[in-house]
Design an enzyme around this catalytic site. Structure first.
Site, PDB file in Angstrom:
ATOM      1  N   GLU A  49       0.856  -1.190   0.000  1.00  9.58           N
ATOM      2  CA  GLU A  49       0.000   0.000   0.000  1.00  9.58           C
ATOM      3  C   GLU A  49       0.883   1.229   0.000  1.00  9.58           C
ATOM      4  O   GLU A  49       1.942   1.247   0.641  1.00  9.58           O
ATOM      5  CB  GLU A  49      -0.910   0.019   1.233  1.00  9.58           C
ATOM      6  N   CYS A 248      -6.620   0.974   2.629  1.00 12.12           N
ATOM      7  CA  CYS A 248      -7.597   2.068   2.613  1.00 12.12           C
ATOM      8  C   CYS A 248      -7.389   3.021   1.442  1.00 12.12           C
ATOM      9  O   CYS A 248      -8.284   3.785   1.100  1.00 12.12           O
ATOM     10  CB  CYS A 248      -7.534   2.851   3.912  1.00 12.12           C
ATOM     11  N   ASN A 379     -12.054  -2.857  -0.167  1.00 13.39           N
ATOM     12  CA  ASN A 379     -10.965  -3.178   0.758  1.00 13.39           C
ATOM     13  C   ASN A 379     -11.545  -3.668   2.075  1.00 13.39           C
ATOM     14  O   ASN A 379     -12.029  -4.793   2.162  1.00 13.39           O
ATOM     15  CB  ASN A 379     -10.057  -1.953   0.943  1.00 13.39           C
ATOM     16  N   GLU A 380     -11.528  -2.822   3.047  1.00 15.17           N
ATOM     17  CA  GLU A 380     -11.930  -3.250   4.399  1.00 15.17           C
ATOM     18  C   GLU A 380     -13.349  -2.756   4.660  1.00 15.17           C
ATOM     19  O   GLU A 380     -13.578  -1.951   5.553  1.00 15.17           O
ATOM     20  CB  GLU A 380     -10.936  -2.628   5.380  1.00 15.17           C
TER      21      GLU A 380
HETATM   22  O1  AHR Z   1      -2.354  -1.401   6.791  1.00 14.84           O
HETATM   23  C1  AHR Z   1      -2.843  -0.151   7.150  1.00 14.84           C
HETATM   24  C2  AHR Z   1      -4.360  -0.055   7.023  1.00 14.84           C
HETATM   25  O2  AHR Z   1      -4.975  -0.925   7.915  1.00 14.84           O
HETATM   26  C3  AHR Z   1      -4.910  -0.480   5.692  1.00 14.84           C
HETATM   27  O3  AHR Z   1      -4.856   0.535   4.766  1.00 14.84           O
HETATM   28  C4  AHR Z   1      -6.326  -0.813   6.016  1.00 14.84           C
HETATM   29  O4  AHR Z   1      -6.888  -1.741   5.131  1.00 14.84           O
HETATM   30  C5  AHR Z   1      -6.264  -1.276   7.455  1.00 14.84           C
HETATM   31  O5  AHR Z   1      -7.211  -0.625   8.215  1.00 14.84           O
END
Ligand code: AHR
Length: 656
Positions: A49, A248, A379-380
């Site tokens: 990321e 994120c 993603n999350e």
């Molecule tokens: O790894 C850091 C963040 O943690 C990532 O962007 C996210 O997916 C998670 O909340």
């Protein structure tokens, strides 16, 4: 349970008394006569990321910050160099710097710099990403788009803090139209915090855009390619997959700043710079100068995946901005565009050379496909809105590309209502792969090694997509990458591997952090402008990913008294692989007994250990905790071993 055999160990102490202590010997039974399910070749991979300046200023080693003047404050990173007036002050009448937009280089890069010298010698300098890193004797490619009918040359210098020149180069031959020019600068000293200066030695003005300084020596010698030492660290992990671009960052804090892969491919000069969502996420670690140039875009990610033998796993926005920030939603009717992005991405990666997106891939230099087999939808994410959007994605993607597996989210926590809600829906919807995240304490990792032992074997597969042991807490700035975190992750990973029939992929997160510009810790690899090192956690990932077999082998017991084990068979190299993690402060005498196969010579033993749970690697001691290889003769189906305190050991036993 571990089978134990009583053995007498003689301990000699400084007192004139010999103490005889009874310590039990651990018997690890590896039942190769009953091999289990196949292990995914993608089992242990990496999560990339653009957080902590992992892309610009990191893996993408552009030295110039804000090279295209597209940051919100368009002169971020740039400062005028003014001659001294007769009064001894900086003379602002000698030249001007203006950011303009008339007749730009292209529409997606609308701003450029007009540099007007009213006296020769006017210039500007760039701060770089916390300084400009240069090495003694190395070459740097200086390039820029230039438009001028005036000055005939632009001179660049690289200087140290005292103003000493470390190298220089000149661009010439301008013809009045926007055109890219380049030259090479060789530097005569090493300096991680140099500065880059540009001068006009004649009166007049020039328009400048995409001002770039790049090391010539890049990964695979690609012009303006990736940073060699960092890719080498990734390649050395032998990752089964690479997840990109996050995290994120996929979601954006608002939908307007979500990650859009289509704006990250094609001509570098036309890739639209946007703010990085980690820019001011944390008050404790603000980075107002954090933007994304997308010099590292989706083509480069696919190429990186191919280079290091990892399957690509792109994660796409599903019409939802980050639920920790705005929670902005694309209306269901608007998700068409997002779904089309996914369909077009499949074509970009795998489509024929004469398809529109396959042609772009070909034009960028890669006619053969990138073998995309999976895509993350969101993603999350969590909640009912996510499920609604997933269903629309799945309907379209499954109909048109049944060969592509879809990765879906189990939310940000490894348990709780949201997690349960999502999982029950994923089971009903027969989802392919569910991405679980756990940023938990080292203790949690040690206590959860059996987490997957009772997961439903007929349901969706699991992707442990983001995890890292936190010494202090999630997003706390004092989290450490130490041996305590690493060994707890190693113990947990034996559980992932033992359950390789249901857990198909796993990746530590985040991957990279610039030591002078990070937002989130812990991270697997730390770097600065010139150096890099793998943390203790990195080496755990590396020895697991480098030693995955092709088939599960039952091992008993697998967790008892602080010792954790897993075993597999590598059917291609004909080796039995046994991993043993001793998370206790005692040396553990053990015996590995295996059935169903016969050893054929020397076993390779890789050990990672430290007696100090607080031990950390660093720039000065990058391999304080690093794997050591040795061999052990194996003449029978029993190997007596001694598991050192706080150690991770991998045995590769060749078979007849
Ligand atoms: O790894 C850091 C963040 O943690 C990532 O962007 C996210 O997916 C998670 O909340």
């Amino acid at each position: 349970m571990f089978r134990t055999i009583g053995v007498a160990i003689v301990a000699v102490v400084s007192l004139p008394i010999a103490l005889i202590s009874q310590q039990s010997k651990t018997v690890i039974t590896v039942d190769a006569a009953h091999p289990g399910a196949a292990i995914s070749p993608k089992m242990f991979g990496i999560f990339f990321e653009d957080i902590n300046f992992a892309a610009d200023g990191g893996l993408y080693p552009e030295r110039i910050k804000n090279r295209s003047f597209e940051f919100d404050q368009p002169l971020t990173g740039w400062h005028a160099i003014l001659p001294i007036s007769s009064k001894g002050t900086l003379d602002a009448t000698k030249g001007e710097l203006d950011v303009r937009t008339e007749n730009p280089l292209n529409e997606t890069n609308p701003h450029y710099l007009r540099m007007a010298a009213y006296e020769p010698g006017f210039g500007l300098w760039n701060t770089g990403f916390r300084g400009i890193g240069v090495e003694n004797g190395a070459e740097y490619r200086f390039s820029a788009y230039v438009r001028t009918g005036g000055p005939t040359s632009i001179r660049a210098t690289i200087t140290d803090a005292s103003g000493r020149e470390l190298g220089s180069g000149t661009l010439t031959g301008f013809d009045g139209e926007w055109k890219r020019y380049e030259t090479t600068i060789r530097t005569n000293a090493t300096d991680p915090h140099a500065r880059f200066n540009l001068f006009l030695d004649e009166k007049g003005s020039v328009d400048l855009d995409m001002i770039s300084l790049f090391p010539v020596d890049t990964w695979n010698h690609r012009p303006n390619g990736l940073r060699k030492d960092l890719v080498q660290l990734l390649a050395d992990m032998h990752p089964g997959f690479i997840r990109f671009p996050g995290g994120c960052i996929v979601e954006g804090r608002r939908l307007a700043t979500r990650y859009r892969w289509k704006t990250t491919v094609g001509d570098i000069a036309a890739r639209k710079t946007i703010v990085n969502r980690w820019n001011d996420e944390f008050d404790t670690r603000p980075a107002p100068d954090y933007f994304q140039s997308f010099g590292l875009g989706f083509y480069e990610y696919f190429q990186l995946a191919e280079d290091i033998g990892a399957s690509p796993l792109p994660i796409l926005n599903c019409g939802m901005a980050c639920q920790f920030n705005s929670s902005e939603l694309a209306e269901l009717g608007e998700t068409k565009e997002y779904i089309q992005d996914a369909l077009d991405l499949i074509e970009f990666a795998n489509g024929p050379v004469d398809s529109p997106w396959g042609k772009l891939r070909t034009d960028m230099g890669h006619p053969s496909p990138f073998h995309l087999t999976m895509i993350g939808v969101g993603n999350e994410q969590w909640g009912p809105h996510y499920l609604e959007r997933y269903k629309l994605f799945a309907a379209e993607l499954k109909a048109k590309h049944p060969e592509i597996k879809l990765v879906v989210s189990a939310g940000p926590s490894p348990s709780g209502d949201q997690f349960e809600y999502l999982w029950s829906n994923w089971r009903q919807l027969n989802a392919d792969i569910v991405d679980e995240h756990y940023y938990m304490s080292p203790d949690w990792f040690l206590k959860n090694t059996a987490r997957y032992d009772n997961y439903d074997r007929s349901g969706p597969k699991v992707f442990a997509g983001e995890y890292a042991a936190q010494t202090s807490g999630v997003a706390k700035t004092d989290n450490r990458n130490n041996w305590k975190t690493a060994i707890s992750e190693a113990a947990f990973m034996t559980g992932l591997e033992r359950n390789g029939d249901v857990v198909q992929m796993a990746s530590y997160a985040p991957l990279l952090a610039h030591a002078d510009a990070w937002q989130w810790t812990p991270d697997a690899i730390w770097f600065d402008n010139l150096r890099s090192y793998g943390t203790t956690d990195y080496y755990v990932q590396r020895i697991f990913a480098s030693n995955v077999g092709t088939r599960l082998i039952p091992v008993t017991p697998h967790s008892e008294g602080g010792v954790y084990t897993s075993a597999s068979l590598d059917e291609t190299t004909h080796e039995l692989i046994v991993k043993a993690v001793n998370a206790t402060s005692d040396t553990r005498a053990a015996e590995i007994q295996f059935t169903g196969v016969s050893p054929a010579g020397k076993a390779k033993v890789t050990t990672l250990l430290s007696s100090d749970l607080n031990a950390e690697n660093s720039f000065d001691a990058p391999k304080k905790v690093a794997p050591h290889d040795s061999t052990v003769a194996v003449n029978s189906a029993t190997i007596p071993v001694s598991l050192a305190p706080y150690s991770v050991t991998v045995y590769r036993i060749p078979l007849r």
